[in-house]
Enzyme design. Structure first.
Site, PDB file in Angstrom:
ATOM      1  N   ASP A  81     -52.873  16.171  12.720  1.00 55.90           N
ATOM      2  CA  ASP A  81     -53.310  15.341  11.600  1.00 55.90           C
ATOM      3  C   ASP A  81     -53.834  16.165  10.435  1.00 55.90           C
ATOM      4  OD1 ASP A  81     -52.675  13.279  13.284  1.00 55.90           O
ATOM      5  OD2 ASP A  81     -54.480  12.123  12.853  1.00 55.90           O
ATOM      6  N   CYS A 122     -55.137  16.332  21.145  1.00 60.99           N
ATOM      7  CA  CYS A 122     -55.474  15.970  19.772  1.00 60.99           C
ATOM      8  C   CYS A 122     -55.253  14.495  19.459  1.00 60.99           C
ATOM      9  CB  CYS A 122     -54.760  16.896  18.808  1.00 60.99           C
ATOM     10  SG  CYS A 122     -55.519  18.547  18.818  1.00 60.99           S
ATOM     11  N   ASP A 123     -55.370  14.161  18.176  1.00 64.76           N
ATOM     12  CA  ASP A 123     -55.734  12.821  17.714  1.00 64.76           C
ATOM     13  C   ASP A 123     -54.945  11.661  18.309  1.00 64.76           C
ATOM     14  OD1 ASP A 123     -57.084  14.647  16.116  1.00 64.76           O
ATOM     15  OD2 ASP A 123     -57.082  13.311  14.398  1.00 64.76           O
ATOM     16  N   LYS A 124     -53.626  11.679  18.221  1.00 66.11           N
ATOM     17  CA  LYS A 124     -52.851  10.527  18.683  1.00 66.11           C
ATOM     18  C   LYS A 124     -52.271  10.743  20.073  1.00 66.11           C
ATOM     19  CE  LYS A 124     -53.854   8.899  14.786  1.00 66.11           C
ATOM     20  NZ  LYS A 124     -54.617  10.092  14.410  1.00 66.11           N
ATOM     21  N   CYS A 195     -60.272  20.498  17.021  1.00 63.57           N
ATOM     22  CA  CYS A 195     -61.258  20.894  16.006  1.00 63.57           C
ATOM     23  C   CYS A 195     -62.680  20.572  16.448  1.00 63.57           C
ATOM     24  CB  CYS A 195     -60.938  20.229  14.676  1.00 63.57           C
ATOM     25  SG  CYS A 195     -59.401  20.832  13.942  1.00 63.57           S
ATOM     26  N   GLU A 491     -54.842   8.404   7.106  1.00 62.07           N
ATOM     27  CA  GLU A 491     -56.242   8.828   7.103  1.00 62.07           C
ATOM     28  C   GLU A 491     -56.627   9.299   5.704  1.00 62.07           C
ATOM     29  OE1 GLU A 491     -56.852  11.779  10.085  1.00 62.07           O
ATOM     30  OE2 GLU A 491     -56.837  10.328  11.722  1.00 62.07           O
ATOM     31  N   SER A 517     -60.180  10.044   8.880  1.00 64.09           N
ATOM     32  CA  SER A 517     -60.213  11.126   9.853  1.00 64.09           C
ATOM     33  C   SER A 517     -61.546  11.099  10.575  1.00 64.09           C
ATOM     34  CB  SER A 517     -60.041  12.462   9.131  1.00 64.09           C
ATOM     35  OG  SER A 517     -60.480  13.529   9.939  1.00 64.09           O
TER      36      SER A 517
END
EC number: 4.2.1.9
Length: 617
Positions: A81, A122-124, A195, A491, A517
């Site tokens: 992302d 990570c995000d998704k 992150c 985002e 985000s």
């Protein structure tokens, strides 16, 4: 007694062809009849949270085989992302969640796998795999790649910890020299891992612990630390045991829908509120709940947000703490432990690793337990050496952070606020609700009002912010960026970061039917539902309209009388096919994204597919 799913392809004379193909993958005569465990790995060289996962699937596979199973690994896509942020790439981020969920379902069901290990980060990716696990409802264990170490840099003679968001903000801050910006860039992301703040990736990996689908430490133990290897090995052993309990002992309590039930979703959301997690987690928990047939809604999130306090502040809410500090304070288990002492979680929920969550807390909560393995696990510290290699260092803190009055994790008596770190707001601007990360909002602007500055794309808003066209007191409103309108619900990390860099982070608000985000802070209100493209009131706002925000009373209001709004709606609907569409936006939308937009639902429902529309077609 349920039969092993894999026997569909491994037993009977008529399956000779399938067995021949299995043999070509390396299976031997004695393997037919063992549970076949699918390993969904998400290794990619595009994403720092995933660059170190290449060999970890086989690490788990070897442990599965030692425990009496057959391991078969496959890979999913993974979007970064941060790299996709601020341009058309972000249109693909949320839709990738559905692609990941589908791909896991396709691989597992096509090959009749018996159980599943999800290696995400990570995000998704974690949400997509979680949706698949709930959809499939076969034994499953989650093990993530782990958080990145926080960056360390010396700026103007002062040593600071930093992360990706600091680099983004510094890049457009005129007070920062080119040399300092380069120092931020080179130091912000020093290692492999997700992150280092309480952004979406780390929030979701923490929530898999609270849901009962991951081992203690999964959300906070650093990617670089040697101790994390044991989590991967344990996941391999555990999934075989769970498969045998289900298929050989008819024990349905090990299935994802039995573990991640309504009470577990309440526990996960309570954790999220207490730790001030990413607002994206709301979207993903709602989606996962729907996949598992769990009736968990925005109303439940609103109810929990009014009684669960904010016990933990981590970057981006504060520069003082990152995930390595959360881990030193006992990680997810210790936050849940504080909620447990206040009677705010369900102790009786099952987990993949313990009979109940309560039993896990009694063993792994470092405040209440002297269990040696727990004390040792949460002493795992950063190495301070840039690397893309997993398990590459073994540093330890000299002591645990047990200070519940002023430390990283607080007890109820010393909570940052009695209201939690996330809130649901309702009003005529968001009749189905919207989300704000209150943990990142300065107390001085919990009640705020101002004129709407209207934008129909993220790009237009960024240009105005960087062009000094936004003034203190303004409400930046970005619409037609929802699941359908974007499409893909972009985002808004860059607009919020640029507001901060311009000194406007505590004197302006940003409202959108898009999302934020996990790195966003400030008065940033997203997921406005219904979105503009679905006929939401946000599509009727005009430049200069006054918008009123009252977080303590969970209210968001467009100060335009009902008669005027009705007139605007009639004028909008008179546009026929051009109604509820952006007026001055030139955006190419691919066929893949058009298909996503045609089937997606509102953010208030997790932006999952519209099953009603599918059933009608």
């Amino acid at each position: 007694m349920p039969a092993y799913r894999s026997r569909t392809t491994t037993h009977g004379r008529n399956m000779a062809g399938a067995r021949a193909l299995w043999r070509a993958t390396g299976m031997k005569e004695g393997d037919f009849g063992k549970p076949i465990i699918a390993i969904a790995n998400s290794f990619t060289q595009f994403v720092p949270g995933h660059v170190h996962l290449k060999d970890l699937g086989q690490l788990v596979a070897r442990e599965i085989e030692k425990a009496g199973g057959v391991a078969k690994e496959f890979h999913t896509i993974a979007v970064d992302d941060g790299i996709a942020m601020g341009h058309s790439g972000m249109l693909y981020s949320l839709p990738s969640r559905e692609i990941i969920a589908d791909s896991v379902e396709y691989m597992v069901n096509a090959h009749c796998a018996d159980a599943l290990v999800c290696i995400s980060n990570c995000d998704k990716i974690t949400p997509g795999m979680l949706m698949a696990a709930m959809r499939l409802n076969i034994p499953a264990v989650f093990i993530s790649g782990g958080p990145m170490e926080a960056g360390k840099v010396k700026i103007r003679g002062k040593s600071v910890s930093l992360d990706l968001v600091d680099a983004i903000v510094a890049a457009v801050d005129p007070a920062e020299s080119d040399a300092d910006v380069m120092a931020y860039e080179r130091s912000a992301c020093p290692t492999c891992g997700s992150c280092s703040g309480m952004f979406t990736a780390n929030s979701m990996n923490c929530l898999t612990e609270a849901l009962g689908l991951a081992l203690p430490g999964n959300g906070s133990l650093l990617a670089t630390h040697a101790d994390r290897k044991e989590l991967f090995l344990e996941a391999g052993r555990l999934i075989v045991a769970l498969a045998k309990r289900y298929y050989e002992q008819d024990d349905e309590t090990v299935l994802p829908r039995s573990i991640a039930n309504f009470g577990a979703f309440e526990n996960a959301m309570s954790l999220d509120i207490a730790m001030g997690g990413s607002t994206n987690t709301v979207l993903h928990l709602l989606a996962a709940a729907q996949e598992g047939g769990v009736d968990f809604t925005m109303a439940d999130i609103d109810r929990l947000s009014r009684k669960v306090p904010n016990l933990c502040k981590v970057a981006p809410a504060t520069p003082e703490y990152h995930m390595e500090d959360v881990h030193r304070a006992g990680g997810v288990i210790s936050i849940l432990g504080e909620l447990d002492r206040a009677g705010l979680i369900h102790r009786q929920m099952a987990t993949v690793h313990s009979p109940t969550l309560g039993a896990a807390l009694d063993q792994w909560d470092i405040v209440r337990s002297s269990y040696e393995a727990a004390q040792s696990r949460y002493l795992a510290a950063p190495g301070g050496v840039p690397t893309q290699v997993a398990f590459s260092q073994g540093n330890r803190w000299e002591s645990l952070d047990l200070d519940r009055a002023q430390g990283c994790i607080r007890d109820i008596a010393h909570a940052y606020s009695k209201d939690g770190g996330l809130a649901v707001l309702y009003g005529n601007l968001a009749k189905d609700g919207c989300i704000v990360k209150t943990a990142g909002v300065d107390p001085s602007i919990l009640i705020f009002s101002g004129p709407a500055r209207l934008f129909e794309s993220q790009e237009a808003a960024i240009a105005a912010i960087l062009g000094d066209k936004i003034q203190p007191g303004d409400v930046v409103l970005i619409r037609y960026e929802g699941p359908k309108g974007g499409p893909g619900m972009q985002e808004m990390l860059y607009p919020t970061s640029y507001l901060k860099s311009k000194g406007l982070g505590e004197v302006c608000a940003l409202i959108t039917d898009g999302r934020f985000s996990g790195g966003t802070s400030g008065l940033s209100i997203g997921h406005v539902s219904p979105e503009a493209a679905e006929g939401g009131t946000i599509g009727l706002v005009e430049e200069g309209d006054r918008i009123e925000i009252d977080i303590p009373h969970r209210r968001i209001h467009l100060a335009v009388d009902e008669e005027e709004l009705a007139q605007r709606q009639r004028a909008m609907e008179a546009k026929a096919q051009q109604a509820w569409r952006p007026v001055n936006r030139n955006r190419t939308v691919s066929l893949a994204l058009q298909a996503y937009a045609a089937l997606t639902t509102s953010a208030a429902k997790g932006a999952v597919r519209d099953l009603g529309q599918l059933n009608r077609s």
